[in-house]
Design a protein around this motif. Sequence first.
Motif: not given
Length: 110
Positions: A1-4, A31-33, A52-55, A68-70
């Motif tokens: 599974m790949s996560f953004n 949807n967090i790895d 973190g890396e978010f999109n 992360m919490y958002n």
Amino acid sequence: MSFNNKVYWDDECYVCSLEIELLRNKNPNCNIDFIKISSLKDKTNYTNEMIGEFNGIKTTGPDTIRRMYNELGYHRLVKFSKIPIIKQIFNLSYKLFAYVIRPMLPKRKI
């Protein structure tokens, strides 16, 4: 599974492990790895703060916690943490924990 979305966390830290496991258990389909720092070959960039890396956007420390919490749906909590005086207290508390308290805590055996 790949996560953004990715969160790199210190799995040797009892407090970090407790938080991540609690979030994982409460949000099994998120949807967090969550990536354990001990699993990385090069750990030099992951010494003190959660990253973190978010999109495609990189974050560190308190910003990672908020993102992360958002992503996990805690929007009201995140909004509260952005109120100017609360944000300053939260950011300072995070830095105090990351750079002063956490290094003195015993490490989990992996």
